[in-house]
Motif scaffolding. Structure first.
Motif, PDB file in Angstrom:
ATOM      1  N   ASN A 137       9.346   9.955   1.122  1.00 59.92           N
ATOM      2  CA  ASN A 137       7.931   9.503   1.671  1.00 59.92           C
ATOM      3  C   ASN A 137       8.008   7.990   1.379  1.00 59.92           C
ATOM      4  O   ASN A 137       7.471   8.032   0.142  1.00 59.92           O
ATOM      5  CB  ASN A 137       6.718  10.560   1.280  1.00 59.92           C
ATOM      6  CG  ASN A 137       5.550   9.984   1.814  1.00 59.92           C
ATOM      7  OD1 ASN A 137       5.651   8.829   2.571  1.00 59.92           O
ATOM      8  ND2 ASN A 137       4.262  10.637   1.378  1.00 59.92           N
ATOM      9  N   LEU A 176       6.099   5.920   2.145  1.00 63.08           N
ATOM     10  CA  LEU A 176       4.940   5.115   2.047  1.00 63.08           C
ATOM     11  C   LEU A 176       4.236   5.518   0.734  1.00 63.08           C
ATOM     12  O   LEU A 176       3.363   4.553   0.297  1.00 63.08           O
ATOM     13  CB  LEU A 176       3.869   5.872   3.348  1.00 63.08           C
ATOM     14  CG  LEU A 176       4.392   5.369   4.645  1.00 63.08           C
ATOM     15  CD1 LEU A 176       4.204   6.564   5.742  1.00 63.08           C
ATOM     16  CD2 LEU A 176       4.127   4.398   4.942  1.00 63.08           C
ATOM     17  N   LEU A 230      -1.642  11.984   3.655  1.00 63.16           N
ATOM     18  CA  LEU A 230      -1.468  11.116   4.809  1.00 63.16           C
ATOM     19  C   LEU A 230      -2.351  11.706   5.951  1.00 63.16           C
ATOM     20  O   LEU A 230      -2.385  12.729   6.076  1.00 63.16           O
ATOM     21  CB  LEU A 230      -0.039  10.550   5.218  1.00 63.16           C
ATOM     22  CG  LEU A 230       0.845  10.045   4.327  1.00 63.16           C
ATOM     23  CD1 LEU A 230       2.268   9.760   4.534  1.00 63.16           C
ATOM     24  CD2 LEU A 230       0.267   8.308   3.871  1.00 63.16           C
ATOM     25  N   ALA A 235       1.199   1.207  12.187  1.00 58.45           N
ATOM     26  CA  ALA A 235       0.220   1.653  11.415  1.00 58.45           C
ATOM     27  C   ALA A 235      -1.182   1.086  11.838  1.00 58.45           C
ATOM     28  O   ALA A 235      -1.260  -0.042  12.097  1.00 58.45           O
ATOM     29  CB  ALA A 235       0.212   1.223   9.812  1.00 58.45           C
ATOM     30  N   LEU A 260      10.387   3.475   8.454  1.00 57.81           N
ATOM     31  CA  LEU A 260       9.086   3.551   7.523  1.00 57.81           C
ATOM     32  C   LEU A 260       9.420   2.869   6.353  1.00 57.81           C
ATOM     33  O   LEU A 260       8.519   2.482   5.869  1.00 57.81           O
ATOM     34  CB  LEU A 260       9.175   5.144   7.070  1.00 57.81           C
ATOM     35  CG  LEU A 260       8.874   6.099   8.257  1.00 57.81           C
ATOM     36  CD1 LEU A 260       8.863   7.684   7.722  1.00 57.81           C
ATOM     37  CD2 LEU A 260       7.319   5.842   8.741  1.00 57.81           C
ATOM     38  N   ALA A 291       6.445   0.501   5.157  1.00 55.62           N
ATOM     39  CA  ALA A 291       5.901   0.818   3.738  1.00 55.62           C
ATOM     40  C   ALA A 291       5.865  -0.724   3.028  1.00 55.62           C
ATOM     41  O   ALA A 291       4.602  -0.844   2.472  1.00 55.62           O
ATOM     42  CB  ALA A 291       6.729   1.726   2.961  1.00 55.62           C
ATOM     43  N   LEU A 296       2.928  -2.691   4.543  1.00 57.58           N
ATOM     44  CA  LEU A 296       1.746  -2.188   3.953  1.00 57.58           C
ATOM     45  C   LEU A 296       1.405  -2.536   2.378  1.00 57.58           C
ATOM     46  O   LEU A 296       0.106  -2.877   2.418  1.00 57.58           O
ATOM     47  CB  LEU A 296       1.497  -0.685   4.426  1.00 57.58           C
ATOM     48  CG  LEU A 296       1.632  -0.131   5.623  1.00 57.58           C
ATOM     49  CD1 LEU A 296       1.435   1.314   5.752  1.00 57.58           C
ATOM     50  CD2 LEU A 296       0.349  -0.620   6.406  1.00 57.58           C
ATOM     51  N   ARG A 297       2.549  -2.607   1.521  1.00 58.91           N
ATOM     52  CA  ARG A 297       2.222  -2.937   0.283  1.00 58.91           C
ATOM     53  C   ARG A 297       1.794  -4.346   0.290  1.00 58.91           C
ATOM     54  O   ARG A 297       1.002  -4.872  -0.344  1.00 58.91           O
ATOM     55  CB  ARG A 297       3.489  -2.602  -0.535  1.00 58.91           C
ATOM     56  CG  ARG A 297       3.704  -1.062  -1.087  1.00 58.91           C
ATOM     57  CD  ARG A 297       4.813  -1.118  -2.052  1.00 58.91           C
ATOM     58  NE  ARG A 297       6.257  -1.409  -1.485  1.00 58.91           N
ATOM     59  CZ  ARG A 297       6.873  -0.291  -0.858  1.00 58.91           C
ATOM     60  NH1 ARG A 297       6.382   0.927  -0.758  1.00 58.91           N
ATOM     61  NH2 ARG A 297       7.908  -0.567  -0.322  1.00 58.91           N
ATOM     62  N   PRO A 300      -1.604   3.422   2.416  1.00 60.64           N
ATOM     63  CA  PRO A 300      -0.941   4.324   3.508  1.00 60.64           C
ATOM     64  C   PRO A 300      -1.859   5.283   4.058  1.00 60.64           C
ATOM     65  O   PRO A 300      -2.012   5.935   5.057  1.00 60.64           O
ATOM     66  CB  PRO A 300       0.066   4.731   2.888  1.00 60.64           C
ATOM     67  CG  PRO A 300       0.717   3.746   2.035  1.00 60.64           C
ATOM     68  CD  PRO A 300      -0.594   3.274   1.318  1.00 60.64           C
ATOM     69  N   ILE A 326      -0.134   6.512  10.945  1.00 56.91           N
ATOM     70  CA  ILE A 326       1.025   6.117  11.543  1.00 56.91           C
ATOM     71  C   ILE A 326       1.663   6.881  12.662  1.00 56.91           C
ATOM     72  O   ILE A 326       1.319   8.078  12.899  1.00 56.91           O
ATOM     73  CB  ILE A 326       2.246   6.378  10.415  1.00 56.91           C
ATOM     74  CG1 ILE A 326       1.772   6.303   8.949  1.00 56.91           C
ATOM     75  CG2 ILE A 326       3.604   5.815  10.704  1.00 56.91           C
ATOM     76  CD1 ILE A 326       1.774   4.747   8.662  1.00 56.91           C
TER      77      ILE A 326
END
Lengths: 130, 108
Positions: A17, A19, A57, B57, B70, B74, B77-78, B84, B89
């Motif tokens: 994952n 994220l 999530l 997102a 992804l 990610a 987004l960071r 998240p 998503i």
């Protein structure tokens, strides 16, 4: 690449994952059953889903139809699948539903691969599409 | 049939001849047959369309970030300092609302 367990094709995989920076298993690989009747990407038991913090999530919900025609609800979130031996890396919806006890690898996860089931040598061979 | 002259590394030719001997016992035409089969497989694979995947997102229906994987999403987004957990998503190839669970799927 990976083997057959009682003639059932399996692959050794890692689920990530990205994220939330989680990986399952934390070290090594787990055995996933290749189920060509499953139209999804990856289905995992609830405890695996929670270990990956996928329950934190926002969930995608849908209906899965069992072989006997029974409908059940699944929820899922996007994750990364790695098959280190190929090597193969793919992103897709990882879902879970009540009663699932094993990790199932569906046809969507293999949609960019060549899969050879060799029952003569009891092996499954997976290659990435060119 | 058409004769075509191609150049291959010596090592590849050695492997090719070995495979032909082992698979077909060196039968006449076996080398051409194996090359023909390999080229057809490769062309089929190249012609099979695989649309590029994208992940987006969304927050309150608005596009916050997107990526081709992804991992990329990610990272974005960071960089934007977006949790998240606070976004939905979605994929450019969304899964069907109904799908078959397969023979291993079961309900207790």
């Amino acid at each position: 690449m990976s083997g057959l367990l009682n003639l059932t094709p399996t692959l050794r995989i890692v689920i990530e994952n990205p994220l939330l920076g989680k990986s399952y298993p934390a070290t090594g690989e787990l055995v996933a059953v290749v189920d060509t009747g499953y139209e999804g990407f990856l289905a995992v038991p609830r405890e695996v889903f929670t270990s990956l913090s996928l329950d934190e999530l926002q969930q995608e919900k849908r209906t899965l139809i069992l072989a006997n025609g029974t409908a059940l609800s699944s929820e899922g979130a996007y994750c990364t699948l790695r098959v280190p031996a190929v090597p193969l890396k793919a992103d897709g919806l990882v879902e879970t539903y009540e009663g699932l006890k094993e990790v199932l690898l569906g046809v969507e996860a293999l949609s960019s691969s060549k899969v050879l089931l060799d029952y003569c040598s009891r092996r499954i061979k997976v290659e990435r599409c060119p | 049939m058409v004769n075509v002259t191609i150049s291959l590394p010596e090592e590849t030719v050695k492997k090719l001849r070995k495979a032909v001997r082992e698979l077909y016992g060196g039968k006449r035409g076996a080398l051409s047959g194996l090359v023909h089969e390999a080229i057809e497989d490769r062309i089929d694979a190249l012609e099979a369309a695989r649309p590029a995947l994208r992940f987006v997102a969304l927050k309150d229906g608005l596009n916050v970030a997107e990526g081709r994987s992804l991992d990329e999403l990610a990272s974005k987004l960071r960089a934007l300092n977006v949790d998240p957990r606070a976004v939905r998503i979605v994929s450019s190839q969304p899964p069907g609302q109904v799908a078959r669970a397969g023979l291993r799927g079961r309900k207790t």
